[in-house]
Scaffold this active site. Structure first.
Site, short mmCIF file in Angstrom:
data_model
loop_
_atom_site.label_atom_id
_atom_site.label_comp_id
_atom_site.label_asym_id
_atom_site.label_seq_id
_atom_site.Cartn_x
_atom_site.Cartn_y
_atom_site.Cartn_z
N GLU A 139 -0.41 -5.95 -7.37
CA GLU A 139 -0.57 -4.52 -7.58
C GLU A 139 -1.23 -4.30 -8.92
O GLU A 139 -0.96 -5.01 -9.89
CB GLU A 139 0.78 -3.79 -7.59
CG GLU A 139 1.49 -3.69 -6.27
CD GLU A 139 2.74 -2.81 -6.36
OE1 GLU A 139 2.86 -2.02 -7.32
OE2 GLU A 139 3.61 -2.94 -5.48
N GLU A 195 9.14 -5.97 -4.96
CA GLU A 195 9.73 -5.94 -6.30
C GLU A 195 11.25 -6.09 -6.27
O GLU A 195 11.99 -5.22 -6.74
CB GLU A 195 9.34 -4.64 -7.03
CG GLU A 195 7.84 -4.55 -7.28
CD GLU A 195 7.42 -3.30 -8.05
OE1 GLU A 195 8.24 -2.38 -8.17
OE2 GLU A 195 6.28 -3.25 -8.53
#
Lengths: 671, 671, 671
Positions: free
Chosen positions: A309, A153
C-alpha cells in the site's frame, strides 16, 4: 519457499474494491480502461469483502468476485486475493458477539471499525476457515490469481476471557513451575507472587501494568496468538487446494507485533508505506525513515518484499494532508524498488464515495477522470516499472547490519528510567542508519535471533536486553574479525527483563573492554560534549559512566562531574574490534564516525560517486549491479562520479557527473 | 405567531432563584428593593426548581413560586416562567434510574449535574408533563407571567437502549430499505453492510465512529429527539391552558443541536452569551464573535431575540475569570440590543452561596450590597434600556447573507482530511462576517433550507455539503442578478456525506465557471500568496487547485508547484456573478475583498461614517432607522460623519464627528 | 507519648527487602557486610512482604523474617518493622475480590499495583489484623526492633458499596438532619436536594463532581476512613503485645489525606522525600520546596520526624532520571536533619532485579559492588550521621508560622473561579516560606486547628476558607500583639465551602481594617504593578479590589481601572498589626517585605551571618543551638559571619567567614 509470481515483472496496482461499485457497472468498466492506461498489472481484491462474499450466515456469494478476477485477467491484470478476516459482517457480530474484541478496559467492543475480532474465538476461527476454504476452492487455482493476501494489517490485541485463558496456557508452557514464573517476573516485589496459574491476568490499566516481565510476555503472547490465527487462515487456504504463496501486509514501525517472528510463516513480506512527505521534518528525514523501514522489511526474510500500500497523493488521516509535489510520487515509489520492493501498489485504486477514508489519495478520484495530475503520476510510475522487471528478485548484498529487535524495543519502552520522557529507540536506530544512507552503503537489519556470519560490521544501538545467546554470537563475531559498535544501555537485562547481576554489558565486558557503572539523564536542551578527531560534538539526553578495562579511550566527556571520563572507546578483541559510544550523540557525530569506519573497513558503496546532501544511492545485485540514485531535494543537483556509468533504462552514458532534476531517481549500471 | 410580551419595552433582569433563599426572607425582600433600584422589570423563575416544586413524588408545592411571582408583579417586575426539566430531583433519579442518561461509554450516569436526563424515557416524559401542566394551570394565566422558558440550555445526548431504539425507528423511516441505508452510509467499506435494522447502533467509541453517514444521521436524530421532547413540554404547558409564547435559551456556537430546526418550534429565540472579554484575543475579536452569534440567533426566526443570560462581571468557569472593565458591561449589553435583542438578562440575579457557580458574576454579590461597582453597572444598563423601548421588534434589514449551516458544519468537522489538525469552520465564517462588521454593514445568516430572495449578496464559506436543493437555489439566485461568493471545499458531498461523482462544486460548476481537481493542506506557519489589486496577501492552511472553464482569473498562487494557477476568480452567470476564493485567506484580504464588493454593489452601511478600527455600527429599522455605534477600544475614538445625526436617547446633534469614550455605545438617528 | 528509639542516635539505612533474595544467600551476606561498611544502623523490613509471610491463606511463614531481624541485630543493625497492608497476596485478591478497590468509574480493580485495597472491607481488615497480630507476637518484643512502620504510603480512595455506605453513615452523623445537609451542600442549586440519606453518593465523574460541599466532605471522609483503618492496624499490633512507637511514611505535598489529622495517631511522623535535584527549576528551587515540606512534617507533631525514604541517586519514575552530582547526596540528606529529621533512610538498600522500580537509585546496584560512586556517597553520610547524634530530639523553636491547611487547600482547588487555569496554593505557600529560607529564619507550619500562642508572626496565604474558629484565634493573636499577614482570597467561605454573606475577610474585617469587593484574574504574561519603598514590583494572576476602612495603604496598584487602589496595607489592632497583600506578588517582593518585617520584629536568624544566594541556615536547639549552614550552589561560596562560630563536628573555629565547597553543609555552634 521461493514464491512464484507467475513470471510477472514489477507489480503495479493497488487495493481494488469493486464490491463498493457493483451497482454502477460503468465504473467497473472505466476501472479496467484506466488500469490499462496506467500500466496496472496487478490488484488486490477481496479485502474487507466478507459482507459481500457471505451476505447471510452460510450463504456464499463469490460470483461477483470470480467475474471481476476473470475480467481483470482477460485484460492482463493479475489479482492478489485477500482473505476477508480484517472486518466481519454485521450479522456475525450480532449473532456471535464473542467474535468481537475485548478492550484493555475489559469491556467488549461493539460492531465497528476494522481489526475488531478476537484471534481466539472458536466461532470466528470456524467462520474464517469456511470462507477462506471457499475462496481457495473457487479462486485459488484461477490463472489470474498469483498470491494470497492474508487479512489486512494484522494488529491489536484482545483481552477476552478466552484470550486470557490462552495466555495462562502460554505462560504455563513457558515457565513450567510457579517458582520459575515468580522469579522471572520478580513477583516478590510488591507481594505479587502467584500461587496458582489461574491468578495470571493480562496487563491492563485497572490491574497490573508495572511488572516488566509480565508486560513483555503478554506482548510475546500477542505475537504468537496472531501467528496462530494466521496459520489457521493459511490452513484453510491450503485445505482449499491452493499452494500459492502467502503474504500479509505489515505496518510502519508497528510496535504491537514482532514482525521477525513472521519470517517463517510468510512466503513474501509486504508492507504499507505512508511517509509524511513534505512534512515539518523535511523530505530527507522522511526519506531516511522510509528507507530504513524498507530495509527492515527486506531483512525479515532477506528477500525482496512488496510495497503493498501507498498513496499517489494525500494521506487523509495525517494531521495535515499534503499533496505529493511533482516528482515525489515517482521518487517515493521507486525508492521502495531501490530498497528491494518488487512492486508499487496503492491503497486504493479508486476513492470511496463515503466513510472514513473517502479523501485518501487514489489513482482515480471522485471526478472519475484520467486527465488529473495524480493519474498522470501513477501512469508514469507504471511506465517506468515496465522497464525495471530485470531487478525482480535481486538484493543489495549488505556487509553491515544494525540491530532492530522488537523484544529489546518493548523492554526499553517499558524500562521505567532512565528517561521516561523519551528513550527514542526507533529514532536512535534511524540515526545510526542515516549515516549509511548518506554514504550510499547498503545495510541489513537483524534481530537477536539472526546469524551474523555474512557481515563485517554489526551495530547495536541501545541493545539493552541480551537474549537468544547474543553474547556468544557477538563475541564470536568479533573474535573472527568483525567490527562491533555498541552504545550506552547495553546488555543490562536478560530475556525476562531482569537486570543482570555483576558486570555489564553482560558477557561482553571483555569484548568492549569496559564495565558500566551508572547512567545520567539530561533534560531537553541540556548538553555535554565529546571531542573527537579535532571536532567538538554535542551529546544529549543520556550519558553513561563506564570504566575502561582494556579499551582505549577515543574521546572523553567535556563537562559535568564526569568530565574527562571516556565517552567513546575501542577495544581489540580477537581479530576484530569493538567500539563503544557511551552517550547519545547527534547525527553529525554518527555520520563522521561511520564515515571513518567505512573508510577504514573499505565498505563498498552502491555508487562510486560523491553524494550531495539529500541524495542517496541504493543497489540491487543480480547478474548486474544496479545502483539507484535518488534525489530527495526539491531542487536539481549534480552528482560527481568516480567511475563512468550508464542509465539502466535509457542507456544514456555518464562519465564525470549525473545531473538530477528535483525529486529525480535514476537506475545506473557500471559502464 | 408574533409573541405578545405584554407591551413591555426592553426586558432587563435575569435568572432569579429564590428557592435557594426561602429560609432567609430578608434576602427576598432585599432582592425586590434592589431590583427596582437596578431598573429590573423581568426575571426568569423556576429554572432548576423541580425539587422545590415537587419535593416528593406527586407532592406539589407551587405556593412559594406563586407568592414570589405575585410579589414581583406587585412591584412591577414580570416573570418568565421556566419548566424545570433541566435538573431532576434526587428522589426521581433514585426511584427511576432510567430517567438518567447513558453516556457514550454505554454506562448509565448517576444522579448529578444538569442535562442528565434521557429525552426518550417514558417516566421522565410523564413526570415533566405533570409538573409543566401544574405550572401552567397555576401560573400560566398569571398577569405577571409573560413567557415560557423551556427547560434550560437543551443539549447533550443519551445512548440508552430506548434512545437507540428510537434511532433505529428514525433510520428506518428515513431510508425505508436496508439497501438505501447501506448505500447512504457507504456500508460496503469495511464490510459494514446491515442486513437487519436491529444491527444499527449509535456511533460510540467502542463501536463505530468512522462512518460519516452514520455520525451525521445520529446528530440529526439527536436534534429531532430533543425537539420531540421540547414539543412534549410545550404540549403540557398548552394542556394547562396557557397560550403564552415559548422560548428556549440556546448556547454559543453549540455544535450539538441544529438550532435552525428550532425556528418553527419556538415563538422567540433566546440565548446565553458569555464572550471572553479582555481575553488574550482582545476585545475586538470577542466583539466580532459575539456580534456574529447575535446575528445568527436573530436570523433563525428573522425576528428579534432575547439575551437570556449574560454576566455583569466575571464568568467563573473560564480559565481566567476577568472582571469586566468599566464600560464593558454597558457596551456588551447594548451590543446585544444593537444586533436585535429585546432584552438584557443575567445569570443570575444574586450569587449562590455554594456549589459550582458560586463565583459567577451576578448583580448582587455575597456582600449583599448595592454600592458595588457591578451593581452600579447593572443599574446603568437598566436606565438606558428604559429609553430604548422604541427599538423593540425592529430588525436590521440586511441585504447580505452568510451561510452558517449546522449539517455542513457537522460534515466538515468529521471529514477525515484534508486538515485534521484544524478545519476551522466557525472561525472562517466569523472571518467573512468580520469584513462586514468592520464596515458596519448588516448581515443575516442562513442555512441551506432558507430562501435567498431577499438578498443581493450570498456568501458560502466552505459549503462542503450541498443539500436541500441548494444548487438550484444558488443558480437561480445568480441568474436573477445576485452576487455569490464561494470558497474552497465547495459542494463536494451530498446530504449523506457521500462524495459527488463528476464535476464539483456539484451542480454549480457552470455558475462558478470552474471545476475542482484537488486540495493541498499546509502546516501551521506555511504560506502561499495571492496578488490582488496591487497587494500581496498570504494564504495558508488550505489551497485548492481548480480549472477555470468560463471564469476569469483575478489572482493566482504565488508559489509552490501550483504557482500561477488561479486562486481568485469571477464568473458572470445570468444577470449575476459568482466569485470563487480557492484558498484560505487572511482577514485583511477578506476585508479588502468585501470592501471592493460592497462599493461595487453599493451595499448600505448602518451609519454613513468612517469607522475607526475596533468600532462598528449596527442598525435596527422600524419607523426610524437607529444606528448603534459601538466602540470596543478601551480608548476614546473620533468617528467622522458623512451625514449629520442625532443621539436617539439625548437628542444631542452631531454634524461632522462623534467622539466616543472607551467602550462607549451610542444610538443615533439621521438628523 | 515520646517514642523510645532505644537510645539510638541518628538512624541511617533504608527499606530492606531480603524476601526478594532468599534464594541467593550470598546476597544476604553481602548486604550485612556492606551495611556495616556504609554505617547503616537501621533498616525497614517487611514492607510489601505479605506474600512471603502468608504464602497461603492461614499459613504463616515468619521464620525468614525473624532470622533476618536477628542477624541484623547481631550485626548492630536495628529494624523498623512494617505491617504488610500496602500490597496483598494474589491468593487473597483471587479468593476475596472485595479486598480490591473500586475506582471512581465504579468498577472494581483487578489484582495489581500497590494501594489497591478497600479500607472498609471486613475481610481485608480481618486478614491484616491476623498478620499484624502475629508479627507483633513474633517480633514486637525483639530487641532489634525499634519502631512499627504502618503499611506504606497510605493513600488513595475506594468507591465500593461498603465505602459509600460508610460515607452515608459519616454524613448522617455529621449533619443529623437532611435539612442541615441540603443547606451545607447548597443542594437547592440544580435541584439536588436530598430527601433520603440513601441518595447520598460519592463524587464521581459519572455522577456529581460540582457540589463543593460534597467534594469537601468526601475528602474529609477519606482521611477519616484511612485513619480508621490505620487504628485497626495499630490495635492488632497492640493486641500482639507490642508497645513500640508507630509511624507511617507520608508523601510529598500529597493532597489526598489531611496529614494534620494524623498527629494524634502517630508517635512519630516520617516521610518519603524525592526532590527533583538538578532539575529544570534549579537546585535552589528544589531545596526550598524540600525544606518547606520537611518543616511541614516536623510541624505536624511539633517533633523531630524521620526521613523514611530517599534515594542516593536517580529517581526512576521522574521524566528525567538524573544522577545526584557529587556532594548533593550528603547535602540533601543533611538538609533533612537540619530541618528536624532524626534519620536518613533510603528506598531501597539494594536495587531489585526486576519490575517497575528496578532502576531506582539504591545504595547497592546490580553490579553488587561497594566501590561505586553512590556507595561511597552513602557511606560518607553514614559517617557524618554518627557524629550528629546529639541533635536527636531537638527542634528549631520558630517564632513565625505559616498556614498550610489541607481543607483550605481542597476548597481552593475546587473553587471554580477566579483562576481555574492555576490557583497555585502550594507554590504560594512556598513563595512566602522562601523569604524566610533565604534569611535563615526558622518557620513552623500550622493548620486552622493549631494554637497560635507560641508565635510572634502568623502568615495566612490565600486562607480562603475560615474554619475551626480561626477568626477568633487570629483576632486574639493580633490583639495580644501578634503580627498577622494575610493575602487576597481571605476568609471568603465557611467550613462547608459556603460563601460568607456580608463583609469579608469574614470576622476579620476590623482586624485587617478593610473589606473585600471583588477579585480580578490575569492571564499568564499579564501584569499589574505595586510601588513600595521606592521599588516597583510586578503583580500577576490575581488582583483583589478592597476598600480600606481603618487600614493604612502602603502601596497601590499601578495600572488597569483599579490603578491607585490599595494593594498593600497595614492595620493596627489591639497591640498588634495586620498586613494585607491584595494581589499575587513575585518572589522578590515577598523577600523584601518579610525582610522589612523580620528586621522590624527582630526575628532571630539561625546563624548571625550574611547568607549569599542559594545558601540557607536552619537550626536545632537542645542544650546547644546548632546552626546548619547549607550551600545549594554547585560552586564555592563565602559566608560572612557577624559572630564567631565553630564546627560542631570538627571543632574548627571560624571568626569572620566560612567558606563552603559546592553543595557543602556544615553544622556550627556559637564559639
Amino acid at each position: 519457499m521461493k514464491p512464484d509470481l507467475k513470471g510477472l515483472h514489477m507489480l503495479h496496482g493497488g487495493d481494488y474494491n469493486p464490491d463498493q461499485w457493483l451497482d454502477m457497472p460503468e465504473i467497473l468498466e472505466q476501472d479496467i480502461e484506466y488500469m490499462k492506461k496506467a500500466g496496472v498489472n496487478c490488484v488486490s481484491v477481496g479485502i474487507f469483502a466478507w459482507a459481500a462474499l457471505e451476505p447471510e450466515e452460510g450463504v456464499y456469494n463469490l460470483g461477483w468476485l470470480v467475474d471481476i478476477v476473470g475480467k481483470l485477467y482477460e485484460n492482463g491484470i493479475y489479482s492478489i486475493l485477500a482473505t476477508p478476516s480484517a472486518a466481519r459482517p454485521a450479522w456475525m457480530a450480532q449473532k456471535y458477539p464473542e467474535v468481537l474484541r475485548v478492550s484493555a478496559d475489559l469491556t467488549r467492543n461493539l460492531m465497528g471499525a476494522r481489526h475488531n475480532h478476537c484471534y481466539t474465538s472458536p466461532v470466528y476461527r470456524q467462520k474464517i476457515y469456511e470462507i477462506n476454504l471457499r475462496l481457495s476452492k473457487e479462486l485459488g487455482g484461477h490463472p489470474g490469481v498469483i498470491l494470497w493476501h492474508l487479512s489486512n494489517e494484522y494488529g491489536g490485541e484482545c483481552f477476552c476471557p478466552l484470550c486470557q485463558e490462552e495466555f495462562r496456557v502460554w505462560v504455563r508452557e513457558k515457565y513450567k513451575t510457579l517458582e520459575a514464573l515468580n522469579k522471572a517476573w520478580w513477583a516478590t516485589f510488591w507481594s505479587h507472587n502467584y500461587t496458582d496459574w489461574s491468578q495470571v491476568e493480562a496487563p491492563v490499566p485497572k490491574g497490573e501494568t508495572g511488572v516488566h516481565g509480565l508486560n513483555l510476555d503478554w506482548k510475546r503472547f500477542v505475537t504468537d496468538r496472531t501467528i496462530s490465527f494466521m496459520r489457521h487462515e493459511i490452513a484453510a487456504v491450503r485445505a482449499g487446494g491452493s499452494d500459492l504463496p502467502v503474504t500479509a501486509n505489515l505496518m510502519t514501525f508497528y510496535n504491537g507485533l514482532n514482525y521477525f517472528k513472521f519470517k517463517d510463516e510468510l512466503d513474501i513480506v509486504s508492507w504499507d508505506a505512508y511517509p509524511q512527505w513534505h512534512g515539518t521534518g523535511g523530505d530527507v528525514e522522511a526519506a531516511v525513515a522510509a528507507a530504513c523501514y524498507h530495509d527492515i522489511m527486506r531483512s525479515i526474510k532477506n528477500m525482496p518484499f512488496l510495497l503493498m500500500e501507498s498513496t499517489p497523493s494525500m494521506t487523509n488521516w495525517q494531521p495535515v494532508s499534503k499533496l505529493k509535489k511533482p516528482g515525489m510520487h515517482e521518487l517515493s515509489s521507486l525508492q521502495a524498488v531501490a530498497h528491494g520492493s518488487d512492486s508499487v501498489q496503492y491503497f486504493q485504486w479508486r476513492k470511496s464515495r463515503g466513510s472514513s477514508e473517502k479523501f485518501h489519495g487514489a489513482a482515480v478520484s471522485h471526478d472519475c477522470r484520467s486527465d488529473t495530475r495524480v493519474f498522470r503520476d501513477v501512469a508514469r510510475v507504471g511506465k517506468r516499472l515496465k522497464g525495471l522487471g530485470g531487478l525482480c528478485g535481486s538484493l543489495p548484498e549488505a556487509k553491515a547490519a544494525i540491530f532492530f529487535d522488537w523484544e529489546n524495543r518493548w523492554a526499553l519502552g517499558d524500562s521505567a528510567g532512565p528517561r521516561n520522557c523519551g528513550i527514542r529507540y526507533e529514532e536512535t536506530v534511524i540515526a545510526h542508519y542515516r549515516a549509511f544512507w548518506e554514504m550510499g552503503i547498503p545495510v541489513d537489519f537483524i534481530d537477536m535471533e539472526c546469524q551474523l556470519d555474512n557481515y563485517d560490521l554489526v551495530i547495536a544501538p541501545m541493545l539493552y536486553m541480551y537474549r537468544a545467546g547474543i553474547e556468544e554470537k557477538l563475541k564470536t563475531f568479533v573474535e573472527r574479525g568483525g567490527v562491533l559498535v555498541g552504545t550506552y544501555l547495553q546488555g543490562l537485562v536478560d530475556q525476562s527483563d531482569l537486570c543482570f547481576l555483576g558486570e555489564t554489558p553482560h558477557g561482553l565486558s571483555d569484548v568492549y573492554g569496559l564495565r558500566y557503572e551508572e547512567i545520567d539523564s539530561l533534560y531537553d536542551g541540556e548538553e555535554n560534549s565529546l571531542d573527537w578527531n579535532g571536532k567538538t560534538y554535542a551529546v544529549t539526553e543520556l550519558c553513561e559512566r563506564v570504566h575502561l578495562t582494556s579499551a582505549e579511550p577515543l574521546a572523553v566527556y567535556g563537562s559535568d562531574f564526569y568530565a574527562g571520563e571516556p565517552v567513546l572507546s575501542v577495544n581489540s578483541f580477537g581479530r576484530g574490534e569493538a567500539y563503544y559510544i557511551a552517550a547519545r550523540t547527534q547525527q553529525c557525530f554518527l555520520c563522521d564516525f561511520y564515515r571513518m569506519l567505512a573508510e577504514k573497513m573499505s565498505l563498498e558503496r552502491a555508487l562510486d560517486a560523491q553524494l550531495p546532501a539529500g541524495v542517496t544511492a541504493s543497489r540491487r545485485v543480480s547478474d548486474k549491479t544496479v545502483a539507484v540514485l535518488q534525489n530527495f531535494n526539491n531542487a536539481p543537483v549534480t552528482v560527481l562520479l568516480y567511475s563512468p556509468v550508464e542509465d539502466y533504462e535509457t542507456g544514456e552514458p555518464f562519465y564525470d557527473e549525473v545531473r538530477l532534476q528535483p525529486y529525480e531517481v535514476r537506475f545506473l549500471i557500471a559502464k
